[in-house]
Structures are given as C-alpha cells and as structure tokens.
Design an enzyme around this catalytic site. Structure first.
Site, PDB file in Angstrom:
ATOM      1  CG  HIS A   9       2.140   1.738   4.336  1.00 18.03           C
ATOM      2  ND1 HIS A   9       0.784   1.809   3.812  1.00 18.03           N
ATOM      3  CD2 HIS A   9       2.099   3.096   5.029  1.00 18.03           C
ATOM      4  CE1 HIS A   9       0.250   3.197   4.334  1.00 18.03           C
ATOM      5  NE2 HIS A   9       1.203   3.717   4.778  1.00 18.03           N
ATOM      6  CG  ASP A  43       2.715  13.081  17.569  1.00 19.66           C
ATOM      7  OD1 ASP A  43       2.354  12.668  18.609  1.00 19.66           O
ATOM      8  OD2 ASP A  43       3.404  12.700  16.342  1.00 19.66           O
ATOM      9  CB  SER A  45      -1.055  -0.066   1.167  1.00 18.26           C
ATOM     10  OG  SER A  45      -0.175  -0.164   2.610  1.00 18.26           O
ATOM     11  CD  GLU A 104       1.247   7.376   5.355  1.00 17.04           C
ATOM     12  OE1 GLU A 104       1.374   6.281   6.021  1.00 17.04           O
ATOM     13  OE2 GLU A 104       2.098   8.495   5.944  1.00 17.04           O
ATOM     14  CG  PHE A 131      10.605  13.027   8.969  1.00 19.56           C
ATOM     15  CD1 PHE A 131       9.603  13.955   8.898  1.00 19.56           C
ATOM     16  CD2 PHE A 131       9.964  11.637   8.468  1.00 19.56           C
ATOM     17  CE1 PHE A 131       8.371  13.794   8.592  1.00 19.56           C
ATOM     18  CE2 PHE A 131       8.724  11.714   8.062  1.00 19.56           C
ATOM     19  CZ  PHE A 131       7.727  12.795   8.166  1.00 19.56           C
ATOM     20  CB  ALA A 164      -3.467  15.569  15.753  1.00 25.40           C
TER      21      ALA A 164
END
Ligand code: FAD
Length: 278
Positions: free
Chosen positions: A258, A101, A8, A10, A208, A44
């Site tokens: 993924h 987060d 998959s 993202e 990151f 978020a």
C-alpha cells in the site's frame, strides 16, 4: 526476479480547487498502473470530511475502486451510521476503519473510543457489505502501553471483523517480519499489507516520522543529512532505499503493498515500475 503482487494507493483529500485539479492529473497517471484500489484519508474531528466524500465519489465515478478511511474518535454513532449509509448507497465496498487522531486543541470524546469498537459497529450495522481494512504498527503504536498491549489491541480489531490490515510505514524489514510472526503466533491470519512511504523530502519525512512513531534508521538519516539542499540526490537516494525495501518485503512474502502516494504520481510510479509490478 521479484514476484508480481497487487498494490493499492493512498491519497489525502485536497483542500483547494487547484489541489483537486492536480489530484485528477495524478490519479489519471497512477490509474495506468492498475492498482487494486485508491484509499482516501479522513480527518478526525476536522472540517475536511466533505472533501473526503468528494474525492471518494469522484474516484468511484471514474470507474475506479475507492476505499474511504473512516475514523471514530470524536464522532457519534448516528453520524457514523449516516456516513456508512451514504457509502453503501454509492456502491462503496471497502473501508479503512480507524480510531483517528484529533487535531491538537480539539476535545476528544465520541461514542466509540477505539478502532475495534468501530469495526464492531460497522459489522453490526452493515453485516458483510464492506471489506474492512484496519491499521497495524510493526514498530508499535506510539500511545500503546507496551508491545503486547498493542498486539492485543490489533487482535481485537481482527476479532471484531477486519478482513485485512495496512501497516504504518517503516524502513526496517525485520520489524515487519517480527510483527507478522507475532501475529501468526497469536492466531491472527488476515493479510498484513506493508504501508510504503516514498521519500521526496527528508525534512518532511523526519517531521512526520517523529509524529507517528516511525523510525528512520541512523544510516538513512545520516545519508539524507549529507545531501543538504540537493533535492535531486535526496530523491534519487529515497527511490533506491524504498524500492529496495519493497523488493525485500515482496521476497519475504508480503501479500500486497500500500503506497502512501502523498498525492504525487512520480515517486510511486517509479518504484512500482522498478519493482516490475505493472
Ligand atoms: P486503535 O487500533 O484504536 O489503537 C490506538 C491506540 O490505542 C493504540 O496505542 C492501541 O494499542 C491502544 N488501544 C486500543 N484498544 C485499547 C483499549 N481497549 N484500551 C487501551 N488502549 C487501547 N488517521 C486519521 O485521522 N485519518 C486517516 O485517514 C488515517 N489513515 C491511516 C491509515 C493507516 C494505514 C494507518 C496505519 C494510520 C492512519 N491514520 C489515520 C492514523 C491513525 O488514526 C492513528 O495512528 C491513530 O492514533 C490510531 O488509530 P488506530 O485505528 O490504529 O487505533
């Protein structure tokens, strides 16, 4: 010969019209690889949430499977219920459920504190409608009290009704294998899908990784540093390292992969093609 397993991809929701157009192009290229689904991240407590919905619905309208991420930190149950209803009406069947987060400076709170509470809420509100993916951390979550507490937290998400897990990215195969063994010993039997991060820029990756607690092994760090501004060498080495990692994970029985595509088609396609997954 590497086994052919599903995978998959993202995306993050683009913030500009140019980004939206570029992602359409990227998606058209990546769709040819026939991934199982495309997931879309969700900020978020931020102002980017509508862009997640736009991206998710656009993917779905193209006849591809979209899996929105949904985080609970800083949200009310009513707002999450409204989002779940919106997704259900649009025929979305898979959700990646997270605590999330908050951006720095934004106050926390909300009615659901941890991802297991979100999974429980989704199941209570929508029964078996959604297939629920949760996050897993082979190198453990940076805020976890200790490794066992993090495994216990993971087990609570599974007990609450998660169907499958996607891991934070990592570069150490043993971390994944150890985590998988620990889960098995604790009676956790859902698929644990390795998250794979293609490397295009070492400085970005280092920033990151510091933030999310993923370790870059010293030998990789030193090698990347030796390339300096030679971006072609960084990319070539990054492709070799990540393809090799993914091949080892497939050989070790990973159920699926993924890819954190970072909205770029090139690196993920090259790795998927080299692995013979197309
Ligand atoms: P949780 O499973 O709730 O765990 C968070 C921390 O709390 C862990 O340290 C855990 O050990 C601890 N904990 C859990 N329960 C308890 C308890 N009862 N008491 C004390 N401590 C507890 N972030 C976004 O904002 N948007 C995204 O779209 C997004 N997508 C992601 C996709 C993947 C595949 C992954 C791996 C991460 C993603 N993230 C995303 C990042 C994620 O939101 C952060 O890592 C976040 O800090 C934790 O989310 P979680 O769902 O793992 O939280």
């Amino acid at each position: 010969m590497t086994q052919k397993i599903p995978f998959s991809l993202e995306f993050f929701p683009p913030q500009t019209d140019a980004g939206v157009a570029k992602l359409r192009d990227t998606r058209a290229q990546l769709a040819q690889l026939k991934p199982e689904f495309f997931s879309v991240t969700y900020g978020a407590g931020g102002s980017t949430q509508e862009r997640t919905f736009d991206t998710v619905f656009e993917i779905q309208d193209e006849g591809l499977e979209a899996a929105p991420h949904l985080s609970c930190i800083g949200s009310t149950k009513d707002s999450i219920r409204a989002i779940l209803n919106r997704y259900r009406e649009r025929g979305i069947k898979r959700i990646v459920a997270l605590r999330g987060d908050l951006p720095s400076g934004v106050q926390g709170g909300g009615e659901l504190r941890y991802a297991n509470e979100l999974v429980e809420f989704i199941r209570a509100e929508t029964g078996d409608w959604f297939s629920i993916e949760v996050a897993a951390y082979p190198e453990y979550h940076p805020q976890a009290r200790n490794a066992q507490a993090d495994l216990d937290a993971f087990k609570r998400k599974v007990a609450a009704g998660a169907n499958s897990a996607i891991t934070q990215y990592f570069f150490n195969v043993d971390a994944y294998l150890h985590f998988r063994d620990e889960c098995e010993a604790m009676g956790i039997s859902i698929p644990i899908v390795p998250g794979i991060m293609p490397i295009v820029s070492f400085s970005k990756l280092a920033r990151f990784s510091d933030a999310c607690g993923a370790e870059i092994p010293r030998w990789m760090r030193r090698k990347f540093e030796s390339f300096g501004d030679d971006t072609d060498s960084v990319k070539a080495f990054g492709l070799d390292v990540v393809t090799d990692l993914a091949a080892k994970l497939i050989d070790a029985g990973a159920p699926s992969l993924h890819f954190y595509s970072m909205n770029q088609a090139g690196p993920t396609s090259t790795i998927v093609e080299r692995l013979g997954l197309v």
